[in-house]
Design a protein around this motif. Structure first.
Motif, PDB file in Angstrom:
ATOM      1  N   THR A  52       0.835  -1.200   0.000  1.00  0.00           N
ATOM      2  CA  THR A  52       0.000   0.000   0.000  1.00  0.00           C
ATOM      3  C   THR A  52       0.871   1.251   0.000  1.00  0.00           C
ATOM      4  OG1 THR A  52      -1.762  -1.163   1.160  1.00  0.00           O
ATOM      5  CG2 THR A  52      -1.817   1.242   1.237  1.00  0.00           C
ATOM      6  N   LEU A  53       1.871   1.283   0.870  1.00  0.00           N
ATOM      7  CA  LEU A  53       2.772   2.433   0.913  1.00  0.00           C
ATOM      8  C   LEU A  53       3.510   2.626  -0.408  1.00  0.00           C
ATOM      9  CD1 LEU A  53       4.290   2.105   4.497  1.00  0.00           C
ATOM     10  CD2 LEU A  53       2.654   3.813   3.680  1.00  0.00           C
ATOM     11  N   LEU A  54       4.011   1.551  -0.973  1.00  0.00           N
ATOM     12  CA  LEU A  54       4.704   1.663  -2.255  1.00  0.00           C
ATOM     13  C   LEU A  54       3.759   2.091  -3.363  1.00  0.00           C
ATOM     14  CD1 LEU A  54       7.145  -1.362  -2.118  1.00  0.00           C
ATOM     15  CD2 LEU A  54       7.753   1.045  -2.275  1.00  0.00           C
ATOM     16  N   GLY A  55       2.534   1.576  -3.343  1.00  0.00           N
ATOM     17  CA  GLY A  55       1.546   1.983  -4.343  1.00  0.00           C
ATOM     18  C   GLY A  55       1.251   3.464  -4.262  1.00  0.00           C
ATOM     19  N   LEU A  56       1.071   3.983  -3.041  1.00  0.00           N
ATOM     20  CA  LEU A  56       0.822   5.416  -2.865  1.00  0.00           C
ATOM     21  C   LEU A  56       2.039   6.243  -3.290  1.00  0.00           C
ATOM     22  CD1 LEU A  56      -1.024   5.337   0.565  1.00  0.00           C
ATOM     23  CD2 LEU A  56      -2.014   5.892  -1.671  1.00  0.00           C
ATOM     24  N   PHE A  57       3.231   5.781  -2.943  1.00  0.00           N
ATOM     25  CA  PHE A  57       4.448   6.486  -3.331  1.00  0.00           C
ATOM     26  C   PHE A  57       4.558   6.583  -4.852  1.00  0.00           C
ATOM     27  CE2 PHE A  57       8.911   6.081  -4.667  1.00  0.00           C
ATOM     28  CZ  PHE A  57       9.402   7.286  -4.200  1.00  0.00           C
ATOM     29  N   PHE A  58       4.412   5.453  -5.544  1.00  0.00           N
ATOM     30  CA  PHE A  58       4.552   5.475  -6.999  1.00  0.00           C
ATOM     31  C   PHE A  58       3.408   6.220  -7.665  1.00  0.00           C
ATOM     32  CE2 PHE A  58       7.454   1.823  -6.237  1.00  0.00           C
ATOM     33  CZ  PHE A  58       8.582   2.428  -6.764  1.00  0.00           C
ATOM     34  N   PHE A  59       2.217   6.199  -7.074  1.00  0.00           N
ATOM     35  CA  PHE A  59       1.114   7.001  -7.596  1.00  0.00           C
ATOM     36  C   PHE A  59       1.463   8.487  -7.520  1.00  0.00           C
ATOM     37  CE2 PHE A  59      -2.785   9.447  -6.805  1.00  0.00           C
ATOM     38  CZ  PHE A  59      -3.447   9.217  -8.005  1.00  0.00           C
ATOM     39  N   GLY A  60       2.038   8.901  -6.387  1.00  0.00           N
ATOM     40  CA  GLY A  60       2.441  10.296  -6.227  1.00  0.00           C
ATOM     41  C   GLY A  60       3.529  10.694  -7.208  1.00  0.00           C
ATOM     42  N   ILE A  61       4.532   9.844  -7.363  1.00  0.00           N
ATOM     43  CA  ILE A  61       5.614  10.132  -8.307  1.00  0.00           C
ATOM     44  C   ILE A  61       5.072  10.212  -9.726  1.00  0.00           C
ATOM     45  CG2 ILE A  61       7.737   9.169  -9.320  1.00  0.00           C
ATOM     46  CD1 ILE A  61       8.171  10.370  -6.576  1.00  0.00           C
ATOM     47  N   ASP A  62       4.198   9.289 -10.097  1.00  0.00           N
ATOM     48  CA  ASP A  62       3.616   9.269 -11.435  1.00  0.00           C
ATOM     49  C   ASP A  62       2.775  10.527 -11.675  1.00  0.00           C
ATOM     50  OD1 ASP A  62       3.002   7.943 -13.978  1.00  0.00           O
ATOM     51  OD2 ASP A  62       0.963   7.773 -13.151  1.00  0.00           O
ATOM     52  N   THR A  63       2.000  10.924 -10.689  1.00  0.00           N
ATOM     53  CA  THR A  63       1.182  12.133 -10.817  1.00  0.00           C
ATOM     54  C   THR A  63       2.077  13.361 -10.970  1.00  0.00           C
ATOM     55  OG1 THR A  63      -0.550  11.125  -9.478  1.00  0.00           O
ATOM     56  CG2 THR A  63      -0.611  13.520  -9.704  1.00  0.00           C
ATOM     57  N   PHE A  64       3.127  13.432 -10.168  1.00  0.00           N
ATOM     58  CA  PHE A  64       4.054  14.565 -10.228  1.00  0.00           C
ATOM     59  C   PHE A  64       4.706  14.672 -11.601  1.00  0.00           C
ATOM     60  CE2 PHE A  64       8.469  16.053  -9.602  1.00  0.00           C
ATOM     61  CZ  PHE A  64       8.203  17.362  -9.227  1.00  0.00           C
ATOM     62  N   PHE A  65       5.270  13.579 -12.083  1.00  0.00           N
ATOM     63  CA  PHE A  65       5.930  13.621 -13.383  1.00  0.00           C
ATOM     64  C   PHE A  65       4.933  13.799 -14.525  1.00  0.00           C
ATOM     65  CE2 PHE A  65       9.537  11.625 -11.112  1.00  0.00           C
ATOM     66  CZ  PHE A  65      10.499  12.569 -11.445  1.00  0.00           C
ATOM     67  N   GLY A  66       3.726  13.274 -14.367  1.00  0.00           N
ATOM     68  CA  GLY A  66       2.688  13.499 -15.374  1.00  0.00           C
ATOM     69  C   GLY A  66       2.342  14.976 -15.487  1.00  0.00           C
ATOM     70  N   ALA A  67       2.270  15.659 -14.343  1.00  0.00           N
ATOM     71  CA  ALA A  67       1.988  17.094 -14.349  1.00  0.00           C
ATOM     72  C   ALA A  67       3.126  17.866 -15.011  1.00  0.00           C
ATOM     73  CB  ALA A  67       1.759  17.592 -12.923  1.00  0.00           C
ATOM     74  N   ILE A  68       4.357  17.470 -14.742  1.00  0.00           N
ATOM     75  CA  ILE A  68       5.504  18.129 -15.380  1.00  0.00           C
ATOM     76  C   ILE A  68       5.461  17.931 -16.893  1.00  0.00           C
ATOM     77  CG2 ILE A  68       8.023  18.038 -15.639  1.00  0.00           C
ATOM     78  CD1 ILE A  68       8.196  17.508 -12.651  1.00  0.00           C
ATOM     79  N   VAL A  69       5.182  16.728 -17.335  1.00  0.00           N
ATOM     80  CA  VAL A  69       5.113  16.460 -18.776  1.00  0.00           C
ATOM     81  C   VAL A  69       3.985  17.267 -19.413  1.00  0.00           C
ATOM     82  CG1 VAL A  69       4.585  14.671 -20.489  1.00  0.00           C
ATOM     83  CG2 VAL A  69       6.200  14.189 -18.656  1.00  0.00           C
TER      84      VAL A  69
END
Length: 68
Positions: free
Chosen positions: A40-57
């Protein structure tokens, strides 16, 4: 490799199987709980990273097209 008769093989398997130490029910539950927590923690972490980089792109694509 030495040839072993089927009967001797079965005896060796029984001997080795008797050395197995199985986890208790409590150990199994605790391990399962830890696995659920960590995934769960890893899923939330990678979701956050993916959202962050998606916003940058998206920002970079908007900037490159002249809308940003």
């Amino acid at each position: 490799m030495a040839k072993v008769s089927p009967g001797e093989f079965v005896n060796q398997v029984k001997t080795e199987a008797s050395k197995i130490v199985w986890p208790t029910g409590r150990e199994t539950v605790m391990t399962a709980v830890m696995v659920v927590i960590m995934t769960t923690l890893l899923g939330l972490f990678f979701f956050g990273i993916d959202t962050f980089f998606g916003a940058i792109v998206q920002w970079l694509l908007g900037f490159a097209s002249g809308r940003g």
